[in-house]
Design an enzyme around this catalytic site. Structure first.
Site, PDB file in Angstrom:
ATOM      1  N   ARG A   1      -1.879   2.916  -3.848  1.00 22.10           N
ATOM      2  CA  ARG A   1      -2.584   2.792  -2.562  1.00 22.10           C
ATOM      3  C   ARG A   1      -3.999   2.220  -2.731  1.00 22.10           C
ATOM      4  O   ARG A   1      -4.498   1.539  -1.840  1.00 22.10           O
ATOM      5  CB  ARG A   1      -2.698   4.167  -1.906  1.00 22.10           C
ATOM      6  CG  ARG A   1      -1.372   4.798  -1.552  1.00 22.10           C
ATOM      7  CD  ARG A   1      -0.992   4.493  -0.115  1.00 22.10           C
ATOM      8  NE  ARG A   1       0.280   5.055   0.206  1.00 22.10           N
ATOM      9  CZ  ARG A   1       0.453   6.302   0.642  1.00 22.10           C
ATOM     10  NH1 ARG A   1      -0.578   7.092   0.779  1.00 22.10           N
ATOM     11  NH2 ARG A   1       1.648   6.751   0.928  1.00 22.10           N
TER      12      ARG A   1
ATOM     13  N   ASP B   1       7.116  -4.690  -5.851  1.00 20.27           N
ATOM     14  CA  ASP B   1       5.856  -4.005  -5.578  1.00 20.27           C
ATOM     15  C   ASP B   1       4.882  -4.336  -6.695  1.00 20.27           C
ATOM     16  O   ASP B   1       5.281  -4.674  -7.812  1.00 20.27           O
ATOM     17  CB  ASP B   1       6.056  -2.491  -5.475  1.00 20.27           C
ATOM     18  CG  ASP B   1       4.910  -1.824  -4.728  1.00 20.27           C
ATOM     19  OD1 ASP B   1       5.061  -1.587  -3.513  1.00 20.27           O
ATOM     20  OD2 ASP B   1       3.858  -1.569  -5.340  1.00 20.27           O
TER      21      ASP B   1
END
Lengths: 145, 284
Positions: free
Chosen positions: B32, B141
């Site tokens: 994050r 990702d």
């Protein structure tokens, strides 16, 4: 192309608009925690510490959602649900089974008995929102994703 | 990120947002906060921690808290993009690719796997219609740690309860102690690869459907344009791109245009798209 159960499982639904909840759990702590969460989500909440009281409350005024503990003395969640679904208007509430029995067998039994969704303890507000959303209360539209 | 950095961030986030992060959530912090570093021109997470130690209640602080407290990933997140997949994109793709019997889908911000596995569940539900088809879902990702978790396909009971209907839990997961493992059938449909969207991704090939949700929001406008134009090249001429609710192509590129019927859905402009950017290719 999809099975009807899966379609229903994923289907967006906005059919539930009245927000009245009944919490059925013999634990005062769980009743208190669940009440606090549901009230912050604008539900009008009642609670019962046993199945017989819960069924009496349903006969008086059927809630739109029931958070139902599986393991309770005298009458367990399975029995409550069986009686509820046979009662007048008893097919209407969305029933969220709530239990620490987090195995596939317990979940399958609850679904077979007529539960709409399943909440494993411990749960939090996010999970409650997700489950209410899944049974048609459109919670996500009013909550930040 | 050092242990001391992680300990600082755990304490910092707990005090500012009430977010309680277990020791096993290190991957979450890294996945994050790395985009936040990029957004603020900070080289490493250690440098980010240094900046947080020195400053109070500025833009950086807010961005860190927001990044950690929002954009959580869960199964069928936001639901509408998955309803769209089931009701519109998949049926049309099945019709459009009937000759090739091949379908490629890219989940460009796959995180811990919930999005690609949700798509895999819907494809599985399509059942007989896709019998004999080659269906491939690629999940990418930035973070190799989140991808490792995605590959394992192992989720806590908190994770499986967020967005995943219980019927699908029972159908597609098996219990492993306190956790739930995705079925081998679904896991076999998804491959995970590390990818930074800022780097070239031509090697991934062409896709019929691309889900790139809630990742562009971390980029500045020129970067968004660059990524979107390269995504357009990776998208089949009749393909479909799904962006997050807070994301758009408008004002960023003419290679893609919004689908007027479906919010969040974008398609290739026509071959003559530069001259007629609002004409849609015949997409599914």
């Amino acid at each position: 192309m999809m099975t009807s159960s899966a379609q229903n499982a994923i289907k967006s639904s906005t059919e539930n608009t009245a927000k009245t909840a009944l919490i059925v759990d013999d634990s005062a702590v769980i009743r208190k925690v669940a009440r606090r969460i549901l009230e912050t989500l604008d539900f009008t909440v009642r609670d019962a510490e046993d199945g017989a009281t819960a069924l009496a409350m349903c006969a008086e005024a059927m809630p739109t959602v029931i958070l139902l503990d599986w393991n309770m003395p005298n009458m367990d969640g399975y029995e409550v649900l069986r009686h509820l679904r046979q009662a007048p208007l008893g097919d209407r509430p969305k029933v969220l089974f709530c239990t620490t029995e987090n195995d596939v067998g317990a979940i399958a039994r609850a679904l077979h008995a007529g539960a709409d969704e399943y909440i494993m303890k411990p749960f939090d507000r996010e999970i409650m929102i997700a489950k209410l959303d899944q049974v048609g209360f459109a919670m996500r539209s009013s909550e930040a994703a | 990120m050092t242990e001391a950095d992680f300990a600082f961030l755990r304490d910092y986030l707990r005090k500012r947002s009430g977010l309680s992060l277990g020791a096993e959530k290190r991957y979450l912090v890294e996945s994050r906060l790395t985009p936040v570093c990029r957004r603020f021109g900070i080289a490493t997470l250690t440098d980010l921690v240094g900046a947080l130690r020195l400053s109070r209640e500025g833009q950086l602080e807010r961005a860190v808290v927001e990044a950690m407290t929002t954009n959580e990933t869960f199964f069928f997140r936001d639901r509408a993009p998955f309803d769209l997949f089931r009701d519109v994109l998949l049926p049309k793709a099945i019709a459009a690719r009937a000759a090739q019997r091949r379908l490629r889908i890219w989940s460009a911000a796959a995180s811990t796997g919930q999005e690609p596995y949700s798509l895999a569940m819907m494809i599985h539900e399509a059942g007989a219609q896709l019998a004999g088809w080659q269906v491939e879902i690629v999940g990418t990702d930035l973070s190799t740690e989140v991808l490792e978790k995605a590959r394992l396909g192992l989720y806590s009971h908190f994770e499986v309860q967020r967005g995943l209907p219980v019927q699908l839990l029972v159908k597609h997961f098996t219990q492993v102690g306190e956790q739930w493992r995705i079925s081998p059938a679904l896991a076999g449909m998804v491959s995970f690869r590390p990818l930074n969207l800022l780097s070239p991704f031509e090697h991934l090939g062409q896709f019929d459907i691309i889900y790139c949700r809630n990742v562009l929001i971390y980029f500045d406008a020129p970067t968004k344009t660059d990524v979107l134009e390269r995504i357009a090249k990776a998208l089949a001429p009749d393909g479909a791109l799904l962006l997050g609710a807070a994301e758009t192509v408008i004002g960023l590129t003419e290679a893609l245009v919004p689908d007027p019927q479906n919010r969040g859905l974008y398609r290739q402009a026509t071959v003559a798209g530069r001259a007629a950017p609002h004409r849609l290719a015949a997409g599914f």
